[in-house]
Design a protein around this motif. Structure first.
Motif: not given
Length: 186
Positions: A37, A41, A45, A61, A63-65, A68-69, A72, A74, A130
């Protein structure tokens, strides 16, 4: 060709050295751990281009970070291709058919295709999140592929496929993979 089982999670800086990364989890229930992760991430990013596939990623996972990130998307629900009815008789099962929803460089050469139930027995249905966009749906209308593109030139691009990519029917898998790689690398 990195093998996480023998070498562990690659460092985020190592991923940065690639124009695109294909991160495949197949049907593994033990997918995308805390170290993965962090690396993914960071990569996403920082303008990374990522093809992320695996039938249990969204289930694990939700709808965890990470979802989402990076993905994109869930989880909408876990799909079951073989269902048992009363007393072990075969019940109603989900369709393994995917319909291309929108014109996108990844799916330009495919209108509809099937997923091999033996290779991907328990894929996920997902919802874009997201900034993600559904580019193909399961036969029931739930999303089967989500793409994300950061609007700035050279920005992050992610294709999330919530099943084993190798389960896509022969002929179509090559077209989709080619479309995905062209899109990720342009």
């Amino acid at each position: 060709n990195w093998k996480k089982t023998t070498s562990g999670t690659p460092e985020a800086e190592y991923l940065r050295g690639f124009s695109a990364v294909i991160w495949g989890e197949g049907n593994s229930k033990e997918n995308i751990d805390a170290n993965d992760t962090i690396a993914l991430e960071w990569y996403a990013n920082n303008g990374g281009r990522l093809l992320l596939e695996g039938s249990e990623i969204a289930f694990r996972h939700r709808d965890d970070n990470f979802m989402q990130n990076v993905a994109h998307a869930e989880l909408a629900r876990d799909i079951i291709f073989v269902a048992l009815g009363a007393e072990g008789t075969e019940g109603e099962a989900d369709s393994n058919r995917i319909i291309v929803k929108t014109s996108h460089p990844i799916t330009r050469q495919a209108n509809a295709f099937s997923v091999d139930k033996g290779i991907a027995p328990s894929p996920d249905a997902i919802k874009p999140a997201n900034g993600g966009v559904s580019i193909a749906d399961w036969n029931n209308g739930e999303s089967a592929m989500v793409a994300f593109e950061e609007p700035r030139h050279g920005g992050t691009r992610v294709l999330f496929v919530p099943f084993n990519f190798n389960a896509i029917e022969s002929g179509t898998v090559q077209k989709l993979f080619s479309g995905a790689m062209k899109w990720l690398l342009e």
